[in-house]
Design an enzyme around this catalytic site. Structure first.
Site, PDB file in Angstrom:
ATOM      1  N   HIS A 241      36.088 -65.749  27.719  1.00  0.00           N
ATOM      2  CA  HIS A 241      34.692 -65.313  27.612  1.00  0.00           C
ATOM      3  C   HIS A 241      34.268 -64.341  28.695  1.00  0.00           C
ATOM      4  O   HIS A 241      33.075 -64.084  28.837  1.00  0.00           O
ATOM      5  CB  HIS A 241      33.751 -66.530  27.668  1.00  0.00           C
ATOM      6  CG  HIS A 241      33.754 -67.365  26.427  1.00  0.00           C
ATOM      7  ND1 HIS A 241      34.832 -68.111  26.018  1.00  0.00           N
ATOM      8  CD2 HIS A 241      32.814 -67.573  25.474  1.00  0.00           C
ATOM      9  CE1 HIS A 241      34.541 -68.744  24.898  1.00  0.00           C
ATOM     10  NE2 HIS A 241      33.336 -68.437  24.542  1.00  0.00           N
TER      11      HIS A 241
ATOM     12  N   GLU B 218      32.874 -60.685  13.068  1.00  0.00           N
ATOM     13  CA  GLU B 218      32.796 -59.455  13.880  1.00  0.00           C
ATOM     14  C   GLU B 218      33.342 -58.232  13.150  1.00  0.00           C
ATOM     15  O   GLU B 218      32.875 -57.118  13.371  1.00  0.00           O
ATOM     16  CB  GLU B 218      33.506 -59.665  15.215  1.00  0.00           C
ATOM     17  CG  GLU B 218      32.674 -60.434  16.252  1.00  0.00           C
ATOM     18  CD  GLU B 218      32.662 -61.943  16.061  1.00  0.00           C
ATOM     19  OE1 GLU B 218      33.364 -62.434  15.151  1.00  0.00           O
ATOM     20  OE2 GLU B 218      31.954 -62.634  16.813  1.00  0.00           O
TER      21      GLU B 218
HETATM   22  C1  LIG Z   1      34.857 -64.789  17.390  1.00  0.00           C
HETATM   23  C2  LIG Z   1      33.674 -65.404  18.035  1.00  0.00           C
HETATM   24  N1  LIG Z   1      32.445 -64.936  17.756  1.00  0.00           N
HETATM   25  C3  LIG Z   1      31.362 -65.469  18.324  1.00  0.00           C
HETATM   26  C4  LIG Z   1      31.472 -66.511  19.196  1.00  0.00           C
HETATM   27  C5  LIG Z   1      30.241 -67.098  19.858  1.00  0.00           C
HETATM   28  N2  LIG Z   1      29.996 -68.431  19.327  1.00  0.00           N
HETATM   29  C6  LIG Z   1      30.403 -69.535  19.974  1.00  0.00           C
HETATM   30  S1  LIG Z   1      30.090 -70.929  19.117  1.00  0.00           S
HETATM   31  C7  LIG Z   1      29.388 -70.066  17.852  1.00  0.00           C
HETATM   32  C8  LIG Z   1      28.834 -70.800  16.673  1.00  0.00           C
HETATM   33  C9  LIG Z   1      29.886 -71.516  15.902  1.00  0.00           C
HETATM   34  O1  LIG Z   1      29.313 -72.261  14.883  1.00  0.00           O
HETATM   35  P1  LIG Z   1      30.125 -73.326  14.078  1.00  0.00           P
HETATM   36  O2  LIG Z   1      31.438 -72.748  13.658  1.00  0.00           O
HETATM   37  O3  LIG Z   1      29.263 -73.844  13.006  1.00  0.00           O
HETATM   38  O4  LIG Z   1      30.500 -74.474  15.119  1.00  0.00           O
HETATM   39  P2  LIG Z   1      29.505 -75.416  15.934  1.00  0.00           P
HETATM   40  O5  LIG Z   1      29.231 -74.739  17.229  1.00  0.00           O
HETATM   41  O6  LIG Z   1      28.298 -75.633  15.107  1.00  0.00           O
HETATM   42  O7  LIG Z   1      30.254 -76.679  16.164  1.00  0.00           O
HETATM   43  C10 LIG Z   1      29.397 -68.709  18.121  1.00  0.00           C
HETATM   44  C11 LIG Z   1      28.851 -67.686  17.232  1.00  0.00           C
HETATM   45  C12 LIG Z   1      32.781 -66.971  19.487  1.00  0.00           C
HETATM   46  N3  LIG Z   1      32.989 -67.953  20.352  1.00  0.00           N
HETATM   47  N4  LIG Z   1      33.850 -66.419  18.882  1.00  0.00           N
END
Ligand SMILES: Cc1ncc(C[n+]2csc(CCOP(=O)(O)OP(=O)(O)O)c2C)c(N)n1
Ligand SMILES: Cc1ncc(C[n+]2csc(CCOP(=O)(O)OP(=O)(O)O)c2C)c(N)n1
Ligand SMILES: [Mg+2]
Ligand SMILES: [Mg+2]
Lengths: 331, 328, 328, 331
Positions: free
Chosen positions: B133, B64
C-alpha cells in the site's frame, strides 16, 4: 438460413448492403494476403477470413457516428465500418499516408471519422475502453452506440469481466460482440473456457446474452438489431456471442497443427460468402450481374488502395519525436 | 486572490472543484468518489457529486482496469476525466490500460487519438500500511513514453499542478503522498495552474544542490536548519514534475554549486534518481566537486513495523549526513 | 559434454527439458505451451508435455493473472513453476501478481514463504509488431525488490541462465529478446547452470568499457570490428543478469579503461542504464577520462514502420559513433 | 435456523467446535480493538465482527493440511483456522516473534503450519494464488483443499474471473468463499455489482454456485460440506456466496455515513454469536457452563497472546536486508 420471427426482417437494401460489406472485407483480405506473399508487405497478419458476416451485419445497423473498438484481428471490422481503404493500406505498409502515419501498423489502425476508435493488440482490452466511449455518448445525450469486438479467448481475461460489470451497473450503450471462432491462438475453446456458451456469462452481469450463428446474416441481423436498439434506447449493454471460424489459422503462416484437417475443411465448406450470395440471388434480392458489378467496383477500390498505399512515402525518423506527447519532443 | 490555509488533501478537493466549475468536460471517477459513498475514503472528492451531479462524478466498482478504460474512452470523446486509483500499488492491476493504452494511443494512432486523462493516486510510507500500500512507483511511469508524472509536495503545488494535469492534453499521473498529504499551507481559492515540467527552488544556496520531489522534499527541508548551522549553503530543488523533469533548472543549479544529491522516497536501486544523477554527472563532467549521490529506500518491500518503516524512509538526518559527507 | 549448434529459442527448449528431467518439481504453464496446442506459438515448449506429461506442462486460458497466481501457489507448495507470459507487454495485465505478490511474499511473510518461480517472457523490437508487443521493461523489474532479472544474449547463456533461474529460490524474470532469439551458437546438451549476477566479458579491452545485456549485446558486438579498425580497444561486458547486477565486474572494468558506455534496448529515459551509469560515475569519481554515456531507445512507443523501428533500436553504427565520441 | 435436508447434519461436537471458533474470533477481535483504542497497537484494522460464522463453519470441516488464502479483513479466517494467537499478536504489534517477524503486519499474516498461506491487501488477489495451492494438491495426489476468501466487492475485479475460469477448466480442489457483507468500502453491493446474487456468476464458469445465509451455521455447514467434499473427491471448484454484515464498517474508525443507522442496527440485532449460543444451549448441545468455561479459556489465551505480543522485542533494522531474497543482502 432461418429468419427469426420476433425481429424486423432486413430490407432488401440492407441485405445487399451486408453482402457488399462482406465482399469488401474478403476482397481486401485476399489482396493483403497476396501482397504479403509477394513480399511487398511485411507485417504480422491475423486474417479474419470466414468471420465476415459478423461485422458486416452489425455495421449495416450503424452510422458513422457509432464507434467501434477492435483488436489485432480487426481489419474486417474496420472495412465493414466503411473505413476508407487508401489510408488503411498506407498504414499496413508503414507509410506517411497511413491512418497512423505508419506508426501504428495493422494492430493499431485508427480512423475516428468512421468510428474506428481503438485497435488493440492486447487480448481483452477493447472492452474497458469501449465503455468509456459509451459513457461519453450518454453524457453527450447522444443515441450513438459503441461496439466492442473481441474473441472467444478474450472472454477469459479479467478486462472482460470488469468491463461487462461496469457497463451493466452504469447501463452503458455498448454491445460486447464476441467473435467466437473456436480457437484462442492454438487453444481450442473448451480447453480454455469453462462454460459451454460465452453468452451465459451475461447472466453474471444482469445483462442479456445471446449465442448466434455468426455466419448467418439473418440471425446476426436479428440479434444485432435487438442489441443496438436496446443500447440506443438507454436500456444498457448486451453480450452477443457470434459463432464462426477463422479459415486461416491464428496468424498468416500458422500451420494449423492444433486442429484436424476435417474440421477445418468442414468449416470452410460452410463459407458464408458464396452461400449468402447464392441466397441473395435465389431470393431475388439481387442479380448475379449486380453482385458481379459490385464486386468489380470493390476490386478496383482495393487495387487503387493497394497502389496508393505502397506508393506512399516512408515516414521521416522525426516521427519518433512526434505524437508521443501533444507537443513535439526536441531533437 | 483570496488564499486559505488548507492541507494537500483539501487542496486536491479544491482543485477538482475549481476544474469542474471551469470546464464541464472535466469528470471524476473512481471507487467511492461520489457523496453517496462518502466522497472518497479520504474525502478527497467530497462534495463534488452533490455540486456537479452524479453524471460527472461517478463511483465505480472495484475494477481498476474498467476505471482507466472508461477514462480513456471518455477522453477519446473529448472529456477530461480524473480517475482515482485509490493507492499507487493498485495501478498494477490497471497497468495494461495505463501503459499499453493511455500512454500509447496518441503515438500509435499517429496523433489522431488524444487521451487527456489524469490518474490521481495516493502512496507513501509512514502509515504502517506495509508491503502492498505504499510503494513510490514514479520511476516506472517516468520510464514510460507518453505519460507525464507529477509529484507535488506542498498544498499550493498540489492544487496548481493538479489543475495543470487536468487541462494537459496528455495523460498525467498525479501522485499524492502520505508524508505531505496532511501538512497545511496557503492555497489560493481560485488558483492559477502551475506549469508542468518546471521545478521550484525551495531554498537557494551555493554549496550543494539537493534534488527531490513529493513528500521527500519535506524531509529534505527538515534537514536544512541543521545544515545551515553547519555552515552549508544548500540549494533545494523540488522537481514537482518527475517526467518531463526540469533538466535546465537542475543543471543550472548544480553548475553553480558543483555538488548534487538526489533524494527520493522510492527504492534507490534502479530508481528514478538514476536518470537525474547520471545526467548531472554526464552533462557537468569535470565541473563537479564531488560525486553525485543518490538516496532512496533500500531494496525492500515497505515493512510494517514502525521501527522498520522509519528506517525505510530517508530521514532528514540521513539527508543531512549525506550532504555533510559530500562537503567533506 | 556434447555440444550442439542451436539458436536461443532451442536453447530455452533444451533448458526446460533438462530442468524437468533433473527435477520433477519443475512445472511449465502458459498459453499454448502443451503439445496439444503445438508446444507454444514459437515452439519454445515443444515436446515437453509429451515427454513429461500433461500434469506438469499445462496450457492455460488467456489469463495472465491466473497464470502467475497459479505459479505462485504451486511454488508455495514446493514446486518450481516456469510460467510463460507470451510477450513482456502482457506482464502489465499480471503486474499485481508479479509485483505485489511474487516479489514480496517472502519479505511480507518474514521469510516463511518462498516463491521460486521463473517467468519467461519474450520481447524486443525488430519484428514490426509495433507499440504493444516489443517493450523492454527490465528496468521496472530491476527497480522491484524481491525479483531477479535475467537477460541473456547467446544460446549458451539462454540455457545456462534459465537453468539457474529455475533452481533459484527467488522469483526470476527471464527475458527472451527478438534480436537474439534466432542467432545460433554452441550449447551443451547437458548444460551446467550459469550463476546469476555474474557478468560475462565478451571482449577484453583497455580504452573503454561497454556495458550491455540481452539482444543489445549483439548489436554492440557488431560494432567491435569497426572500432578495432579505428584503433579503439573495447571491453564489452554482457551483464547477463540485470538485477542483481555485477557491480564488481563493471567497476573493475571501468577502473581499468577509464571510460564507460551503457547501452540497452529499453527506453533510455529513466531506464535501467541510469543505475549503472550513475553508480560508475559515483564510485569512480575523479578516475574517469570521459563522462559515462548511456544509449537506449528514444522516449517513444515502439513504432511499426520498418524505417522507424530501425531508427528506434540502437544500431551498431550508433554504438560505434558514441564510443568514438567518448574517445575524442 | 433451518437444517437443510440433503446435507449431513453436523455432530454435536462439530456444532460446539464451530461455536468455539466463533467465540475465539470474537474475543480476539474485541481485544484487538480495545488495544488499538488504548493506543497500544497502531495499525489499520479491518474488523470482521459479524462475519464469524463463515470461517468458523468452514474451518470445522478442514484439517491443518488444508490451505487458506485470505485478505486484509482476514484475521477471523486465520483464527478460525486455529492459527496460534501469540505470533498473531506479536505480528500485529510489529515484533520479532510475529509470524512475519513484524515485517508483514495485519494485512499479510502468514502461518503455513496451520495452512494460512497468503494474506493479501489487494482486492481479489487471494483467488489466483489459491488456484496454485490447489493445483499443487492435485499434483501431490493429496486430497487437501484450498479456500480462497474474498469480499463481495472483490467479485467485480478481473482476478476473480480469471481464477474461477482456470479453476473450472483445471478442475481444481478449491472453494471460492465470498463473504458478502453488502459493502465494498463505502459502496453498497448493488451500486458496484451488476447481478443480484454473486453465486449466479458460477454459471459462467460451469461450476456450482450457492448463496447461503452466512450467519447461519447449519446452512453454512451444509453448503461448505458439499463444496469441500466435491473438491476432495476431485470434482472441482465451487463458488459459495455467504451473506453477512460487518458490524464495524470498513476500517476501524469508519463513520458509516454511507449506511443508515436502521440497517446497521437491524444487522447487529441479528448478531449470530448470541443467537447460536442460545440455540446450542436450547438444543442441549452444550450447557451455559460449558460455554462459559470455553470462553474463559479463550479469553485467557487471548490475554496471554496479547501480553506476549506486546512484550516481544522490536525487530532490528537489519531485517530490511533479510527475506527480500533468500540470501541476505549486504549491509
Ligand atoms: C485492487 C484494489 N483496489 C482497491 C483496493 C482498496 N480497497 C481495500 S478493501 C476494499 C473494499 C473491498 O470490499 P469487499 O471485497 O466487499 O471486502 P470487504 O472489505 O467488505 O470485506 C477496497 C476497494 C484494494 N485493496 N485493492
Ligand atoms: C493479454 C494478452 N495475452 C496474450 C496475448 C497473445 N495473443 C494474441 S491473440 C491471442 C488469442 C486470442 O484469441 P481470441 O480472443 O479467441 O481471438 P482470435 O484471435 O481467435 O480472434 C493471444 C493469446 C495478447 N495479445 N494479449
Ligand atoms: Mg478465437
Ligand atoms: Mg464487502
Amino acid at each position: 438460413m432461418a429468419e427469426l420471427s420476433n425481429a424486423p426482417a432486413p430490407s432488401q437494401e440492407a441485405l445487399v448492403d451486408i453482402y457488399r460489406r462482406m465482399i469488401r472485407i474478403e476482397r481486401n483480405d485476399d489482396a493483403i494476403r497476396k501482397t504479403i506473399r509477394l513480399g511487398r508487405l511485411v507485417m504480422p497478419y491475423y486474417s479474419a477470413r470466414g468471420q465476415e458476416v459478423i461485422p458486416a451485419t452489425i455495421s449495416s445497423l450503424l452510422t458513422d457516428d457509432d464507434k467501434i473498438c477492435t483488436i489485432y484481428r480487426g481489419i474486417h471490422d474496420m472495412v465493414a465500418k466503411d473505413m476508407p481503404l487508401r489510408p488503411l493500406w498506407a498504414e499496413i505498409a508503414g507509410r506517411v499516408d497511413g491512418t497512423c502515419k505508419g506508426k501504428g501498423g495493422p494492430m493499431h489502425l485508427t480512423h475516428p471519422e468512421t468510428g474506428v476508435m481503438v485497435t488493440t493488440g492486447i487480448v481483452g482490452s477493447s472492452m474497458p475502453i469501449a465503455n468509456g466511449l459509451a459513457w461519453a455518448a450518454k453524457l453527450d445525450g447522444s443515441k450513438r452506440v459503441t461496439i466492442a469486438y473481441f474473441g472467444d479467448g478474450a472472454s477469459n481475461i479479467g478486462a472482460f469481466h470488469e468491463a461487462l460489470n461496469l457497463a451493466s451497473v452504469w447501463k452503458l450503450p455498448v454491445i460486447f460482440v464476441c467473435q467466437n471462432n473456436g480457437f484462442a491462438e492454438h487453444t481450442r475453446y473448451e480447453n480454455g473456457t469453462s462454460v459451454d456458451f460465452i453468452a451465459k456469462r451475461a447472466i453474471g452481469y444482469g445483462m442479456p446474452g445471446h449465442t448466434v450463428d455468426g455466419n448467418d446474416p439473418l440471425a446476426m441481423y436479428a440479434a444485432a438489431h435487438e442489441a443496438i436498439t436496446r443500447a440506443r434506447e438507454g436500456e444498457g449493454p448486451t453480450l452477443l456471442e457470434c459463432k464462426t471460424f477463422r479459415f486461416l489459422g491464428h496468424v498468416l503462416g500458422d500451420d494449423d497443427k492444433y486442429m484436424t484437417k476435417e474440421e477445418k475443411a468442414a468449416a470452410i465448406a460452410k463459407d458464408p460468402l458464396p452461400a449468402f450470395k447464392a441466397w441473395l440471388v435465389a431470393q431475388g434480392h439481387a442479380t448475379e450481374d449486380q453482385l458481379a458489378d459490385m464486386q468489380a467496383k470493390i476490386e478496383a477500390e482495393v487495387e487503387d488502395a493497394q497502389e496508393f498505399g505502397l506508393a506512399s512515402p516512408l515516414p521521416s525518423v522525426d516521427e519518433l519525436r512526434r505524437d508521443v506527447f501533444a507537443q513535439e519532443m526536441p531533437a | 486572490m483570496t488564499a486559505k490555509k488548507m492541507n494537500s488533501l483539501q487542496a486536491v478537493n479544491s482543485a477538482l472543484a475549481q476544474a469542474m466549475a471551469e470546464d464541464n468536460k472535466v469528470l471524476v471517477l473512481g471507487e467511492d468518489v461520489a457523496d453517496r459513498e462518502g466522497g472518497g475514503v479520504t474525502g478527497a472528492t467530497a462534495g463534488l457529486s452533490t455540486r456537479f451531479g452524479d453524471d460527472r462524478v461517478k463511483s465505480t466498482p472495484i475494477s481498476e482496469q474498467a476505471i482507466i478504460g472508461a477514462a480513456i474512452g471518455a477522453a477519446l470523446s473529448g472529456y477530461k476525466p480524473v480517475a482515482e486509483i485509490m493507492l499507487m500499488n493498485f495501478t498494477t492491476v490497471a497497468m495494461d490500460m495505463i501503459f499499453n493504452h493511455a500512454a500509447k494511443l496518441r503515438f500509435m494512432s499517429g496523433g489522431q487519438s488524444t487521451v487527456p486523462i489524469t490518474i490521481r493516486t495516493l502512496t507513501g510510507a509512514g502509515w504502517q500500511t506495509a508491503g502492498q500500500h505504499a510503494d513510490h512507483l514514479e520511476g516506472w511511469f517516468a520510464h514510460t513514453a507518453g505519460i507525464k508524472v507529477v509529484a507535488p509536495s506542498t498544498p499550493a503545488d498540489y492544487k496548481g499542478l493538479l489543475l495543470s494535469c487536468i487541462q494537459d492534453p496528455d495523460p498525467c499521473i498525479f501522485i499524492e503522498s502520505a508524508g505531505s498529504l496532511f501538512i497545511p499551507g496557503e492555497v489560493d481559492e481560485v488558483a492559477t495552474p502551475i506549469p508542468l515540467g518546471k521545478a521550484r527552488i525551495v531554498q537557494e544556496g551555493t554549496d550543494i544542490t539537493i534534488v527531490s520531489w513529493s513528500s521527500q522534499v519535506l524531509r529534505c527541508q527538515a534537514a536544512l536548519p541543521a545544515l545551515a548551522e553547519a555552515g552549508i549553503s544548500v540549494e533545494l530543488v523540488d522537481l514537482r514534475t518527475v517526467s518531463p523533469w526540469d533538466r535546465e533548472a537542475v543543471l543550472a543549479s548544480v553548475a553553480k554549486t558543483g555538488r548534487a544529491l538526489v533524494v527520493h522516497e522510492a527504492v534507490r536501486d534502479f530508481g528514478p534518481g538514476g536518470e537525474i544523477a547520471s545526467t548531472i554527472a554526464e552533462e557537468l563532467f569535470g565541473q563537479l566537486k564531488a560525486p553525485v549521490r543518490r538516496l532512496g529506500a533500500p531494496k525492500s518491500p515497505v515493512p510494517f513495523a514502525k521501527v522498520l518503516e522509519d528506517a525505510y524512509i530517508v530521514s532528514p538526518e540521513r539527508v543531512a549526513e549525506a550532504v555533510k559527507a559530500l562537503m567533506a
